[in-house]
Scaffold this motif. Sequence first.
Motif, PDB file in Angstrom:
ATOM      1  N   GLN A   1      -3.642   1.435 -10.281  1.00  0.00           N
ATOM      2  CA  GLN A   1      -2.400   0.759  -9.889  1.00  0.00           C
ATOM      3  C   GLN A   1      -1.595   0.340 -11.115  1.00  0.00           C
ATOM      4  O   GLN A   1      -0.573  -0.321 -10.988  1.00  0.00           O
TER       5      GLN A   1
ATOM      6  N   THR B   1       4.146   5.155  -5.506  1.00  0.00           N
ATOM      7  CA  THR B   1       3.838   5.375  -4.090  1.00  0.00           C
ATOM      8  C   THR B   1       4.979   4.961  -3.174  1.00  0.00           C
ATOM      9  O   THR B   1       4.845   5.062  -1.950  1.00  0.00           O
ATOM     10  N   ASN B   2       6.085   4.479  -3.739  1.00  0.00           N
ATOM     11  CA  ASN B   2       7.240   4.179  -2.904  1.00  0.00           C
ATOM     12  C   ASN B   2       7.614   5.448  -2.142  1.00  0.00           C
ATOM     13  O   ASN B   2       7.716   6.516  -2.749  1.00  0.00           O
ATOM     14  N   PRO B   3       7.810   5.332  -0.834  1.00  0.00           N
ATOM     15  CA  PRO B   3       8.063   6.553  -0.055  1.00  0.00           C
ATOM     16  C   PRO B   3       9.156   7.449  -0.638  1.00  0.00           C
ATOM     17  O   PRO B   3       9.025   8.666  -0.650  1.00  0.00           O
TER      18      PRO B   3
ATOM     19  N   ARG C   1       5.915   1.378  -7.561  1.00  0.00           N
ATOM     20  CA  ARG C   1       4.592   0.770  -7.377  1.00  0.00           C
ATOM     21  C   ARG C   1       3.585   1.889  -7.556  1.00  0.00           C
ATOM     22  O   ARG C   1       3.637   2.886  -6.847  1.00  0.00           O
TER      23      ARG C   1
ATOM     24  N   LYS D   1      -3.817   4.945  -0.283  1.00  0.00           N
ATOM     25  CA  LYS D   1      -4.949   4.046   0.017  1.00  0.00           C
ATOM     26  C   LYS D   1      -5.643   3.778  -1.304  1.00  0.00           C
ATOM     27  O   LYS D   1      -6.529   4.536  -1.714  1.00  0.00           O
ATOM     28  N   ASN D   2      -5.228   2.692  -1.942  1.00  0.00           N
ATOM     29  CA  ASN D   2      -5.782   2.415  -3.264  1.00  0.00           C
ATOM     30  C   ASN D   2      -7.275   2.141  -3.201  1.00  0.00           C
ATOM     31  O   ASN D   2      -7.791   1.619  -2.204  1.00  0.00           O
TER      32      ASN D   2
ATOM     33  N   ARG E   1       8.359   7.978   8.302  1.00  0.00           N
ATOM     34  CA  ARG E   1       8.219   6.592   8.792  1.00  0.00           C
ATOM     35  C   ARG E   1       9.170   5.670   8.049  1.00  0.00           C
ATOM     36  O   ARG E   1       9.836   4.827   8.638  1.00  0.00           O
TER      37      ARG E   1
ATOM     38  N   ARG F   1       2.521  -7.429   0.499  1.00  0.00           N
ATOM     39  CA  ARG F   1       1.886  -6.142   0.217  1.00  0.00           C
ATOM     40  C   ARG F   1       1.845  -5.259   1.467  1.00  0.00           C
ATOM     41  O   ARG F   1       2.072  -4.052   1.416  1.00  0.00           O
TER      42      ARG F   1
ATOM     43  N   PHE G   1       4.951  -3.427   2.240  1.00  0.00           N
ATOM     44  CA  PHE G   1       5.146  -2.209   1.437  1.00  0.00           C
ATOM     45  C   PHE G   1       4.218  -1.096   1.902  1.00  0.00           C
ATOM     46  O   PHE G   1       4.652   0.031   2.145  1.00  0.00           O
TER      47      PHE G   1
ATOM     48  N   PRO H   1       4.568  -0.641   6.516  1.00  0.00           N
ATOM     49  CA  PRO H   1       5.829  -1.277   6.931  1.00  0.00           C
ATOM     50  C   PRO H   1       5.989  -1.424   8.444  1.00  0.00           C
ATOM     51  O   PRO H   1       6.796  -2.240   8.888  1.00  0.00           O
TER      52      PRO H   1
ATOM     53  N   ASP I   1      -4.715  -6.709  -8.863  1.00  0.00           N
ATOM     54  CA  ASP I   1      -3.951  -6.014  -7.829  1.00  0.00           C
ATOM     55  C   ASP I   1      -4.568  -6.212  -6.451  1.00  0.00           C
ATOM     56  O   ASP I   1      -5.654  -6.770  -6.317  1.00  0.00           O
ATOM     57  N   LEU I   2      -3.858  -5.744  -5.456  1.00  0.00           N
ATOM     58  CA  LEU I   2      -4.327  -5.853  -4.079  1.00  0.00           C
ATOM     59  C   LEU I   2      -4.568  -4.462  -3.505  1.00  0.00           C
ATOM     60  O   LEU I   2      -3.917  -3.494  -3.895  1.00  0.00           O
ATOM     61  N   VAL I   3      -5.497  -4.415  -2.574  1.00  0.00           N
ATOM     62  CA  VAL I   3      -5.827  -3.158  -1.908  1.00  0.00           C
ATOM     63  C   VAL I   3      -5.735  -3.389  -0.410  1.00  0.00           C
ATOM     64  O   VAL I   3      -6.234  -4.402   0.094  1.00  0.00           O
ATOM     65  N   THR I   4      -5.086  -2.503   0.301  1.00  0.00           N
ATOM     66  CA  THR I   4      -4.939  -2.681   1.749  1.00  0.00           C
ATOM     67  C   THR I   4      -5.632  -1.551   2.516  1.00  0.00           C
ATOM     68  O   THR I   4      -5.743  -0.428   2.037  1.00  0.00           O
ATOM     69  N   ARG I   5      -6.087  -1.904   3.680  1.00  0.00           N
ATOM     70  CA  ARG I   5      -6.591  -0.925   4.631  1.00  0.00           C
ATOM     71  C   ARG I   5      -6.102  -1.343   6.012  1.00  0.00           C
ATOM     72  O   ARG I   5      -6.024  -2.535   6.305  1.00  0.00           O
TER      73      ARG I   5
END
Lengths: 315, 154
Positions: free
Chosen positions: A119, A196-198, A229, A234-235, A290, B62, B65, B68, B102-106
């Motif tokens: 990231q 990763t911004n669309p 960003r 999926k980081n 999307r 987060r 982003f 959305p 940093d942050l990680v999302t699922r």
Amino acid sequence: MEFEYPDIVSYAVPAFLVLVIIEIIAARLTGRGRYEARDSAASLIMGFGSQIAPLLGGLFVIGAVFVAAYELTPFKIPNTWWAVLLCLVADDLRYYWFHRISHERRWFWASHVIHHSSQHYNLTTALRQTWTGNILASLLFKTPLVFMGFHPAMVAFVGAISLLYQFWIHTELIDRMGPFEWIFNTPSHHRVHHATNPRYLDANYAGILIIWDRMFGTFTPEDRAEKPRYGIIKNLGTFNPLVISFHEWIGIAKDVSQAKSLKEVAGYTFGPPGWSPDGSRLTSKMIKERWARIHGEAAPVSSSPQAEPAAQPAE
Amino acid sequence: MWLRLQGLSNPTASETDNKSMTGNLLIDSLISLAAIALMVGLAWVVFRAPPGPVTQDAAAERLAFDEPDFRPQHWLIDREGRAVMAEGAGGDIALVSRLGLDLVTRRFPAGAMRVFEEDGALVVRPSDPGSRRLVIEADGAAEWARKINPAGAK
């Protein structure tokens, strides 16, 4: 005059070290760019491993194939400075397509995702390289250059130039570069590629020359209003180099083991990243759609599918 | 190096075409590892900052982003600030956890998340090879675990 091929990568290693040190200090002083020690450690260990991995046998396979190709080809391009220049341009075009395919097809993405999995965007990110992708990539995409008649040493040399060129563009310290950006890949262009911004997805695959993206419709300029960003869709939730290196391959294996048909096996393996039979996962094309739906705008330009499971930018 | 071994090295190339700094792989590796240690050490000294807790605001920003179209309705916030969980309007669940700075999302469709309750905490099992096990300790964590995974199986 015949051209000599010094091992420029070895010469450059001390410069990598000095430039990273300068960037760390400059980023702190200017606030442009940031470092995280564990992320950098992961990137640098990946880079170290990427240099060791080919010694396990791949280098000899590549060497043997290149030698065989050079022996077989009826073409022999002379070993001159203009041939090196020609080879560099041909290799850069080769790199564009290889890089693009590495984003559009999950098999190749599984190796390339490593480079995008941080990231952060700094010079250590440039060194976050695959342990698994170099053999097939070289065989499939570089052998044609040898068949065209370029000496294998010349092909290896221009590959090293490309690698070195792509090191310095991984920085947030350098803003815009004026007319240089019309022709060459720059930090600004490559920040877009790693974002990763669309609206930035699937863009700027160039190695040295950005003209390929302009020619093939994948160029997207950096917009000051939208800060990139970095990372993948999926980081990763870990700095573990083994997970970084193999997570997407494991993902492919899991998906393939649950596939219900050969078509699904093919889709999971060679489809765009994020492909799923029922569309429940997101490819980059779907992410862009999307984004456009939510923002009520036309889908952003630059057009190839890219994306999810590993979610996601240099060789 | 391989070109030389194959007898195909550039006839005009100098000895420097050996792919090595010193000619000794072990020494090269040790030098590289020392350089890595130096860079990481400097990054740690210069950018040393304890990561802050994951807050609801940070998680919401987060998610806006990364996901959305996710509409969070209810929140579960770990008291140590390790992670935040949100339930969306359609019963889907989003998880925001910290990784370094940093942050990680699922995001999981309703019923797809693998969790269980352990000593009053909610434990999230990895859903993909890039995830890790997470423990959320918060008031109501056990209820969330039972709601997400009524069978309660580990």
